[in-house]
Design a protein around this motif. Structure first.
Motif, PDB file in Angstrom:
ATOM      1  N   LYS A  40       0.832  -1.209   0.000  1.00 57.18           N
ATOM      2  CA  LYS A  40       0.000   0.000   0.000  1.00 57.18           C
ATOM      3  C   LYS A  40       0.868   1.261   0.000  1.00 57.18           C
ATOM      4  CE  LYS A  40      -3.914   0.269   2.308  1.00 57.18           C
ATOM      5  NZ  LYS A  40      -4.914   0.392   3.405  1.00 57.18           N
ATOM      6  N   ILE A  41       1.934   1.231   0.808  1.00 55.09           N
ATOM      7  CA  ILE A  41       2.824   2.390   0.883  1.00 55.09           C
ATOM      8  C   ILE A  41       3.581   2.577  -0.428  1.00 55.09           C
ATOM      9  CG2 ILE A  41       4.886   3.313   2.034  1.00 55.09           C
ATOM     10  CD1 ILE A  41       3.882   2.000   4.619  1.00 55.09           C
ATOM     11  N   MET A  42       4.055   1.480  -1.016  1.00 54.23           N
ATOM     12  CA  MET A  42       4.781   1.578  -2.289  1.00 54.23           C
ATOM     13  C   MET A  42       3.862   2.098  -3.400  1.00 54.23           C
ATOM     14  SD  MET A  42       7.584  -1.499  -2.450  1.00 54.23           S
ATOM     15  CE  MET A  42       6.459  -2.879  -2.426  1.00 54.23           C
ATOM     16  N   LYS A  43       2.618   1.658  -3.392  1.00 57.89           N
ATOM     17  CA  LYS A  43       1.662   2.154  -4.385  1.00 57.89           C
ATOM     18  C   LYS A  43       1.405   3.644  -4.181  1.00 57.89           C
ATOM     19  CE  LYS A  43      -3.030   1.583  -6.157  1.00 57.89           C
ATOM     20  NZ  LYS A  43      -4.350   0.933  -5.973  1.00 57.89           N
ATOM     21  N   ALA A  44       1.230   4.049  -2.911  1.00 57.58           N
ATOM     22  CA  ALA A  44       0.985   5.464  -2.604  1.00 57.58           C
ATOM     23  C   ALA A  44       2.155   6.325  -3.065  1.00 57.58           C
ATOM     24  CB  ALA A  44       0.751   5.642  -1.109  1.00 57.58           C
ATOM     25  N   TRP A  45       3.373   5.819  -2.874  1.00 62.17           N
ATOM     26  CA  TRP A  45       4.567   6.543  -3.323  1.00 62.17           C
ATOM     27  C   TRP A  45       4.550   6.696  -4.846  1.00 62.17           C
ATOM     28  CZ3 TRP A  45       8.762   5.332  -6.484  1.00 62.17           C
ATOM     29  CH2 TRP A  45       9.859   6.197  -6.395  1.00 62.17           C
ATOM     30  N   ALA A  46       4.292   5.612  -5.552  1.00 63.57           N
ATOM     31  CA  ALA A  46       4.291   5.643  -7.020  1.00 63.57           C
ATOM     32  C   ALA A  46       3.193   6.544  -7.568  1.00 63.57           C
ATOM     33  CB  ALA A  46       4.141   4.227  -7.580  1.00 63.57           C
ATOM     34  N   GLY A  69      -3.010  21.868 -12.536  1.00 61.52           N
ATOM     35  CA  GLY A  69      -2.868  22.134 -11.107  1.00 61.52           C
ATOM     36  C   GLY A  69      -3.845  21.318 -10.279  1.00 61.52           C
ATOM     37  N   ALA A  70      -5.097  21.214 -10.762  1.00 64.65           N
ATOM     38  CA  ALA A  70      -6.125  20.461 -10.022  1.00 64.65           C
ATOM     39  C   ALA A  70      -5.785  18.974  -9.984  1.00 64.65           C
ATOM     40  CB  ALA A  70      -7.493  20.676 -10.673  1.00 64.65           C
ATOM     41  N   TRP A  71      -5.281  18.437 -11.092  1.00 66.92           N
ATOM     42  CA  TRP A  71      -4.882  17.018 -11.171  1.00 66.92           C
ATOM     43  C   TRP A  71      -3.761  16.725 -10.176  1.00 66.92           C
ATOM     44  CZ3 TRP A  71      -6.131  13.143 -15.098  1.00 66.92           C
ATOM     45  CH2 TRP A  71      -5.315  12.002 -15.065  1.00 66.92           C
ATOM     46  N   TRP A  72      -2.738  17.568 -10.196  1.00 66.60           N
ATOM     47  CA  TRP A  72      -1.577  17.407  -9.305  1.00 66.60           C
ATOM     48  C   TRP A  72      -2.022  17.452  -7.848  1.00 66.60           C
ATOM     49  CZ3 TRP A  72       3.323  21.042  -9.958  1.00 66.60           C
ATOM     50  CH2 TRP A  72       4.349  20.589  -9.112  1.00 66.60           C
ATOM     51  N   PHE A  73      -2.823  18.464  -7.511  1.00 65.76           N
ATOM     52  CA  PHE A  73      -3.308  18.627  -6.148  1.00 65.76           C
ATOM     53  C   PHE A  73      -4.192  17.453  -5.733  1.00 65.76           C
ATOM     54  CE2 PHE A  73      -6.336  19.993  -2.965  1.00 65.76           C
ATOM     55  CZ  PHE A  73      -5.583  20.757  -2.083  1.00 65.76           C
ATOM     56  N   GLY A  74      -5.125  17.067  -6.594  1.00 66.29           N
ATOM     57  CA  GLY A  74      -6.122  16.058  -6.243  1.00 66.29           C
ATOM     58  C   GLY A  74      -5.552  14.663  -6.063  1.00 66.29           C
ATOM     59  N   PHE A  75      -4.790  14.184  -7.026  1.00 65.36           N
ATOM     60  CA  PHE A  75      -4.287  12.806  -6.945  1.00 65.36           C
ATOM     61  C   PHE A  75      -3.198  12.646  -5.884  1.00 65.36           C
ATOM     62  CE2 PHE A  75      -6.232  12.354 -11.207  1.00 65.36           C
ATOM     63  CZ  PHE A  75      -6.973  11.204 -10.956  1.00 65.36           C
ATOM     64  N   SER A  76      -2.518  13.736  -5.546  1.00 67.05           N
ATOM     65  CA  SER A  76      -1.482  13.631  -4.512  1.00 67.05           C
ATOM     66  C   SER A  76      -2.084  13.337  -3.136  1.00 67.05           C
ATOM     67  CB  SER A  76      -0.657  14.925  -4.447  1.00 67.05           C
ATOM     68  OG  SER A  76      -1.454  16.012  -4.019  1.00 67.05           O
ATOM     69  N   GLN A  77      -3.389  13.573  -2.982  1.00 67.81           N
ATOM     70  CA  GLN A  77      -4.011  13.319  -1.677  1.00 67.81           C
ATOM     71  C   GLN A  77      -3.939  11.836  -1.299  1.00 67.81           C
ATOM     72  OE1 GLN A  77      -4.731  16.047   0.126  1.00 67.81           O
ATOM     73  NE2 GLN A  77      -3.950  17.002  -1.765  1.00 67.81           N
ATOM     74  N   TYR A  78      -3.981  10.961  -2.294  1.00 63.81           N
ATOM     75  CA  TYR A  78      -3.849   9.522  -2.017  1.00 63.81           C
ATOM     76  C   TYR A  78      -2.457   9.224  -1.442  1.00 63.81           C
ATOM     77  CZ  TYR A  78      -3.764   4.453  -2.647  1.00 63.81           C
ATOM     78  OH  TYR A  78      -3.653   3.101  -2.426  1.00 63.81           O
ATOM     79  N   THR A  79      -1.451   9.852  -2.036  1.00 63.31           N
ATOM     80  CA  THR A  79      -0.076   9.687  -1.537  1.00 63.31           C
ATOM     81  C   THR A  79       0.035  10.174  -0.103  1.00 63.31           C
ATOM     82  OG1 THR A  79       0.832   9.966  -3.761  1.00 63.31           O
ATOM     83  CG2 THR A  79       2.333  10.349  -1.927  1.00 63.31           C
ATOM     84  N   PHE A  80      -0.486  11.368   0.161  1.00 62.77           N
ATOM     85  CA  PHE A  80      -0.347  11.957   1.493  1.00 62.77           C
ATOM     86  C   PHE A  80      -1.137  11.192   2.553  1.00 62.77           C
ATOM     87  CE2 PHE A  80       0.222  16.080  -1.074  1.00 62.77           C
ATOM     88  CZ  PHE A  80       1.566  15.803  -1.242  1.00 62.77           C
ATOM     89  N   LYS A  81      -2.188  10.512   2.123  1.00 58.81           N
ATOM     90  CA  LYS A  81      -2.982   9.731   3.072  1.00 58.81           C
ATOM     91  C   LYS A  81      -2.226   8.499   3.560  1.00 58.81           C
ATOM     92  CE  LYS A  81      -7.393   7.307   3.613  1.00 58.81           C
ATOM     93  NZ  LYS A  81      -8.652   6.866   2.954  1.00 58.81           N
ATOM     94  N   HIS A  82      -1.487   7.833   2.678  1.00 60.42           N
ATOM     95  CA  HIS A  82      -0.875   6.540   3.017  1.00 60.42           C
ATOM     96  C   HIS A  82       0.638   6.577   3.231  1.00 60.42           C
ATOM     97  CE1 HIS A  82      -4.642   4.451   2.350  1.00 60.42           C
ATOM     98  NE2 HIS A  82      -4.768   5.068   1.186  1.00 60.42           N
ATOM     99  N   LEU A  83       1.312   7.623   2.735  1.00 57.78           N
ATOM    100  CA  LEU A  83       2.768   7.679   2.888  1.00 57.78           C
ATOM    101  C   LEU A  83       3.113   8.054   4.327  1.00 57.78           C
ATOM    102  CD1 LEU A  83       5.118   7.312   0.831  1.00 57.78           C
ATOM    103  CD2 LEU A  83       5.271   9.800   0.741  1.00 57.78           C
TER     104      LEU A  83
END
Length: 492
Positions: free
Chosen positions: A17-23, A223-237
């Motif tokens: 899960k963490i590796m996926k969030a990083w990627a 900008g919206a794409w970058w901001f939005g999808f990064s939330q998954y990373t920040f949730k699990h990293l």
């Protein structure tokens, strides 16, 4: 605090899960690299900085062609070529990253919150991409240039912290594939958004003026794409860091909520602010001492010394060409405004080829080793430089030649980037708590290489008014990198 933030290091490594969030962060932020750096913004910049097109008969082509006449950019009373100004602006953004990243990396290692710094740079980059929508012409040229610089700082600044997570979350045997997976996610995600933007610009828009409006909409979407999808990373990293005890009572400059407190129990606001300033000054001094200490430590290791030396030289060429290839194609190969979107299609194909390139080089490294894969990639880059120099804009087949060159660049672009990151990661001490500082040094070295490349590129453009001379100069840096990597004796 989430579960992943309190897990011990051994449970963080190789956690799917963490590796996926990083990627996934590559999926989020790579849209900047494609839409802003490579595809739409450089073409939009060329359109806005073109005063008019004059018609000239070209004997070799046997036809009348449109030759763009550019606005000269006035800075302190001196006129500069628009591409030279763009190249200088990139150099400024990388210089800012070079100055900031050692300090912020040291601060992140001290406080133990490098994910927070990753978030800060992510949000800076994403909002700056949206700000580019305000760039509408020569009357607000410098506002557009400012957002271009801050978007670049956000993107490259975030990569310092993002890359440093790689050895934290994956064991060496997983790092090549995870690094490649990140790039593959990035290429796929950026291609998806670019296609959406192209549909808006080429299909939905009715006429050139509407197309410009949808280009600005594309900046908002990026900008919206970058901001939005990064939330998954920040949730699990995980936050991951060595938290120290000796911190100011309230980190006022890092936590805006603390600015509005009176801090009566701690001597009042100004006393706390004084403690903060002293703390940050000490961190700044220590960070650059640490950078030099880490540099000495890394270069005292024979394998790292040859890898980092090679990496510096081939990065001068690779990153400079990556940043300036589209302005080159837009002004030299596709001067007509109607043809400029052929260039975006070319870039789209490059991204798709790069997906296969990253996968291919990752698989190839398992058979012949990272050193040999990097050598092959660098030699192909030399061939690309020589080919770019030999392109003749008056040749009727020049566009076909450019397509072939673009395909070759796509093949090696993703492969060399992914292999460089994972090779460095594998050469570092395992389970180190200094990974952010190590990757800060890697990042500073890469940015110094880009600054060097951009300055050389700018000087060549300004002196010869021809980008092809600048491309041939890059081949010398690739050749030096190819020689140095051969001295790497460690089997990786």
């Amino acid at each position: 605090m989430s579960e992943t933030e309190i897990q011990p290091t051994q449970n963080i490594k190789n956690n799917p899960k963490i590796m996926k969030a990083w990627a996934v962060y590559d999926w989020a932020n790579s849209v900047y690299s494609l839409v802003i750096t490579s595809a739409i913004f450089p073409i939009y910049y060329t359109i806005l900085t073109t005063a008019y097109n004059k018609k000239e008969f070209v004997a070799e082509a046997g036809e009348v062609q449109e030759i763009p006449v550019r606005h000269m950019i006035k800075i302190f009373g001196e006129g500069y070529e628009p591409e030279a100004v763009l190249s200088f602006s990139y150099a400024i953004s990388f210089f800012l990253v070079v100055i900031l990243s050692p300090f912020l990396s040291s601060l992140a290692d001290t406080i133990g919150n490098k994910k927070s710094f990753l978030q800060f740079f992510c949000y800076l980059g994403a909002t700056s991409c949206m700000g580019l929508a305000m760039f509408t012409g020569m009357d607000n040229f410098f506002l557009g240039l400012l957002f271009s610089i801050t978007a670049s700082v956000g993107f490259w600044g975030s990569l310092v912290f993002y890359n440093s997570f790689l050895p934290d979350i994956a064991t060496p045997d997983k790092q090549d594939s995870l690094s490649a997976k990140g790039y593959i996610y990035g290429y796929i995600g950026s291609v998806v958004l670019l296609i959406i933007c192209l549909v808006l610009i080429q299909v939905v828009a009715k006429g050139p003026e509407q197309a410009k409006i949808y280009i600005r909409v594309s900046f908002l979407l990026t900008g919206a794409w970058w901001f939005g999808f990064s939330q998954y990373t920040f949730k699990h990293l995980p936050q991951f860091g060595d938290v120290k005890d000796k911190l100011p009572k309230d980190l006022v400059l890092l936590n805006y909520k603390n600015i509005f407190k009176r801090h009566e129990e701690q001597g009042g606001f100004f006393e706390v602010l004084k403690d903060n300033i002293s703390f940050y000054k000490d961190i700044a001094k220590e960070s650059f001492r640490e950078l030099f200490r880490v540099g000495n430590k890394l270069f005292s290791d024979k394998a790292l010394k040859f890898f980092l030396s090679s990496f510096f030289f081939y990065s001068v060429g690779m990153q400079t060409i990556f940043l300036m290839a589209v302005p080159f194609g837009s002004t030299v190969i596709f001067p007509k405004e109607a043809d400029k979107y052929k260039l975006i299609i070319t870039i789209l194909v490059i991204q798709i080829i790069a997906i296969f390139g990253a996968f291919l080089f990752s698989r190839l490294s398992k058979k012949i080793g990272n050193k040999n894969v990097i050598t092959i990639a660098v030699i192909i880059w030399i061939a690309c430089c020589l080919s770019a120099y030999s392109l003749n804009r008056e040749n009727p087949n020049v566009q076909l030649q450019f397509y072939g060159l673009a395909g070759l660049i796509g093949l090696v672009m993703g492969g060399l980037q992914a292999m460089s990151r994972s090779t460095y990661s594998k050469l570092l001490p395992e389970n180190s708590m200094e990974n952010t500082t190590y990757f800060s040094f890697y990042d500073v070295l890469e940015k110094l290489a880009i600054i060097c490349g951009m300055l050389i590129f700018s000087v060549f453009i300004q002196k010869f008014h021809n980008m092809q001379y600048a491309f041939i100069s890059m081949s010398a840096f690739f050749a030096t990198g190819a020689v140095l990597i051969r001295f790497l004796k460690t089997k990786i």
